[in-house]
Design a protein around this motif. Structure first.
Motif, mmCIF file in Angstrom:
data_model
loop_
_atom_site.group_PDB
_atom_site.id
_atom_site.type_symbol
_atom_site.label_atom_id
_atom_site.label_comp_id
_atom_site.label_asym_id
_atom_site.label_seq_id
_atom_site.Cartn_x
_atom_site.Cartn_y
_atom_site.Cartn_z
ATOM 1 N N ARG A 116 0.831 -1.200 0.000
ATOM 2 C CA ARG A 116 0.000 0.000 0.000
ATOM 3 C C ARG A 116 0.867 1.252 0.000
ATOM 4 O O ARG A 116 1.841 1.342 0.749
ATOM 5 C CB ARG A 116 -0.913 0.002 1.234
ATOM 6 C CG ARG A 116 -1.914 1.163 1.305
ATOM 7 C CD ARG A 116 -2.722 1.049 2.587
ATOM 8 N NE ARG A 116 -3.640 2.173 2.770
ATOM 9 C CZ ARG A 116 -4.921 2.165 2.461
ATOM 10 N NH1 ARG A 116 -5.454 1.074 1.943
ATOM 11 N NH2 ARG A 116 -5.697 3.219 2.668
ATOM 12 N N SER A 117 0.507 2.204 -0.850
ATOM 13 C CA SER A 117 1.147 3.514 -0.870
ATOM 14 C C SER A 117 0.068 4.541 -0.571
ATOM 15 O O SER A 117 -0.959 4.593 -1.253
ATOM 16 C CB SER A 117 1.776 3.790 -2.241
ATOM 17 O OG SER A 117 2.245 5.120 -2.320
ATOM 18 N N SER A 118 0.259 5.343 0.472
ATOM 19 C CA SER A 118 -0.769 6.316 0.843
ATOM 20 C C SER A 118 -0.126 7.589 1.372
ATOM 21 O O SER A 118 1.031 7.585 1.800
ATOM 22 C CB SER A 118 -1.709 5.730 1.906
ATOM 23 O OG SER A 118 -0.992 5.429 3.090
ATOM 24 N N GLN A 119 -0.896 8.644 1.329
ATOM 25 C CA GLN A 119 -0.419 9.935 1.808
ATOM 26 C C GLN A 119 -1.604 10.757 2.308
ATOM 27 O O GLN A 119 -2.622 10.873 1.625
ATOM 28 C CB GLN A 119 0.309 10.697 0.694
ATOM 29 C CG GLN A 119 0.856 12.044 1.129
ATOM 30 C CD GLN A 119 1.525 12.793 -0.016
ATOM 31 O OE1 GLN A 119 1.500 12.357 -1.152
ATOM 32 N NE2 GLN A 119 2.129 13.921 0.285
ATOM 33 N N ILE A 120 -1.479 11.302 3.509
ATOM 34 C CA ILE A 120 -2.457 12.244 4.048
ATOM 35 C C ILE A 120 -1.852 13.638 3.944
ATOM 36 O O ILE A 120 -0.723 13.856 4.384
ATOM 37 C CB ILE A 120 -2.813 11.913 5.507
ATOM 38 C CG1 ILE A 120 -3.496 10.543 5.597
ATOM 39 C CG2 ILE A 120 -3.724 12.984 6.093
ATOM 40 C CD1 ILE A 120 -3.794 10.107 7.014
ATOM 41 N N PHE A 121 -2.581 14.563 3.358
ATOM 42 C CA PHE A 121 -2.033 15.898 3.148
ATOM 43 C C PHE A 121 -3.108 16.951 3.397
ATOM 44 O O PHE A 121 -4.311 16.656 3.414
ATOM 45 C CB PHE A 121 -1.473 16.045 1.724
ATOM 46 C CG PHE A 121 -2.518 15.945 0.647
ATOM 47 C CD1 PHE A 121 -3.079 17.088 0.100
ATOM 48 C CD2 PHE A 121 -2.936 14.708 0.181
ATOM 49 C CE1 PHE A 121 -4.053 17.003 -0.893
ATOM 50 C CE2 PHE A 121 -3.910 14.613 -0.813
ATOM 51 C CZ PHE A 121 -4.457 15.751 -1.343
ATOM 52 N N ILE A 122 -2.655 18.165 3.611
ATOM 53 C CA ILE A 122 -3.540 19.305 3.821
ATOM 54 C C ILE A 122 -3.701 20.062 2.504
ATOM 55 O O ILE A 122 -2.713 20.422 1.860
ATOM 56 C CB ILE A 122 -2.996 20.268 4.899
ATOM 57 C CG1 ILE A 122 -2.856 19.533 6.238
ATOM 58 C CG2 ILE A 122 -3.891 21.488 5.047
ATOM 59 C CD1 ILE A 122 -4.161 19.005 6.797
ATOM 60 N N ALA A 123 -4.940 20.285 2.099
ATOM 61 C CA ALA A 123 -5.248 21.022 0.871
ATOM 62 C C ALA A 123 -5.813 22.391 1.236
ATOM 63 O O ALA A 123 -6.975 22.499 1.654
ATOM 64 C CB ALA A 123 -6.250 20.251 0.024
ATOM 65 N N PRO A 124 -5.032 23.466 1.131
ATOM 66 C CA PRO A 124 -5.543 24.814 1.429
ATOM 67 C C PRO A 124 -6.631 25.196 0.431
ATOM 68 O O PRO A 124 -6.542 24.880 -0.753
ATOM 69 C CB PRO A 124 -4.307 25.709 1.276
ATOM 70 C CG PRO A 124 -3.134 24.779 1.316
ATOM 71 C CD PRO A 124 -3.611 23.486 0.745
#
Length: 262
Positions: A116-124
């Motif tokens: 699994r490849s995943s990323q949690i990020f903040i989208a302004p």
């Protein structure tokens, strides 16, 4: 004092159980029906030889003073579908209208290998414009902004999960397909590019400035570059003015008079 788990509603609990069962079933099916690498490779080669896929296989956008290019989310999704036993997607985890940002998860999961490849990020909730940054408050604008940023992270997640050799061959074939064109002569493709850009207000002079040569000297690589840029502008990855800055008009060109000699 009640625990957070005890405050979960019945519908939420049912949904969580359903999702867990669905994941277990997907993993089981993937392991019982493993992909055939040779079949996947053959299907990938066939797909990448199709002009309809190749013309959407690359992106181009401006970051600072540089133009960033690479394989697109369209190609990533197609390759994941062909490779098989892969789940991928984006999910908005939270939205804070006070801070003007969303928290988003992008993931790609090889069910067969349990990789699994995943990323949690903040989208302004911000959009860059020619006049600076603009805060987004309209729900549709926020949705489109999140979808655009999510697609970029999803692309990275899918390519991080797929085998490097598989992706590299697909990119190479798509580049060759674009260079060959859709069964049309180079002259016809040059004319088509000029006509397409003309309809969105980009002049031949701007195209020639971009490529550094006059249209009668354009080759297959030049036409491919224009196609990639056109698709990127159409998809909103960069604006027309970012790709083709408006030509500066001098005072002498306006008045038709040469500047006075000092």
């Amino acid at each position: 004092m009640t625990s957070p788990a005890s405050r979960i509603g019945q519908s939420t609990a049912i949904e969580m159980s359903r999702a867990e069962a669905e994941v277990k079933a997907a993993v089981f099916i993937a392991q019982q029906s493993p992909r055939n690498i040779e079949t996947a490779q053959a299907e990938m080669r066939f797909a990448c030889n199709q002009y309809a896929l190749a013309e959407k296989a690359f992106f181009s956008y401006r970051r600072g003073g540089d133009i960033i290019t690479g394989p697109s989310i369209h190609l990533a999704r197609e390759l994941a579908l062909i490779y098989g036993n892969v789940q991928h997607g984006t999910m908005e985890l939270s939205r804070d209208t006070t801070l003007g940002q969303s928290e988003i998860l992008a993931y790609a999961w090889d069910l067969q290998r349990n990789s699994r490849s995943s990323q949690i990020f903040i989208a302004p909730h911000i959009r860059d414009t020619r006049n600076g940054k603009k805060d987004l408050t309209d729900l549709r604008d926020v949705y489109e902004n999140n979808a655009n940023l999510g697609a970029r992270r999803l692309r990275e997640a899918i390519f991080a999960m797929l085998p490097a050799w598989y992706t590299a061959e697909a990119i190479s074939i798509c580049q060759e397909t674009l260079a060959k064109g859709n069964g049309e002569t180079l002259e016809a493709r040059v004319k088509q590019a000029i006509d397409e850009y003309g309809r969105v207000g980009v002049t031949v002079q701007q195209l020639e400035t971009k490529l550094g040569r006059s249209q009668d000297r354009w080759n297959e690589s030049d036409v491919v570059e224009l196609q990639v840029i056109f698709q990127s502008v159409a998809k909103g990855e960069m604006t027309r003015d970012e790709a083709f800055p408006p030509l500066r008009v001098t005072a002498s060109e306006i008045t038709g008079q040469e500047p006075a000699q000092q």
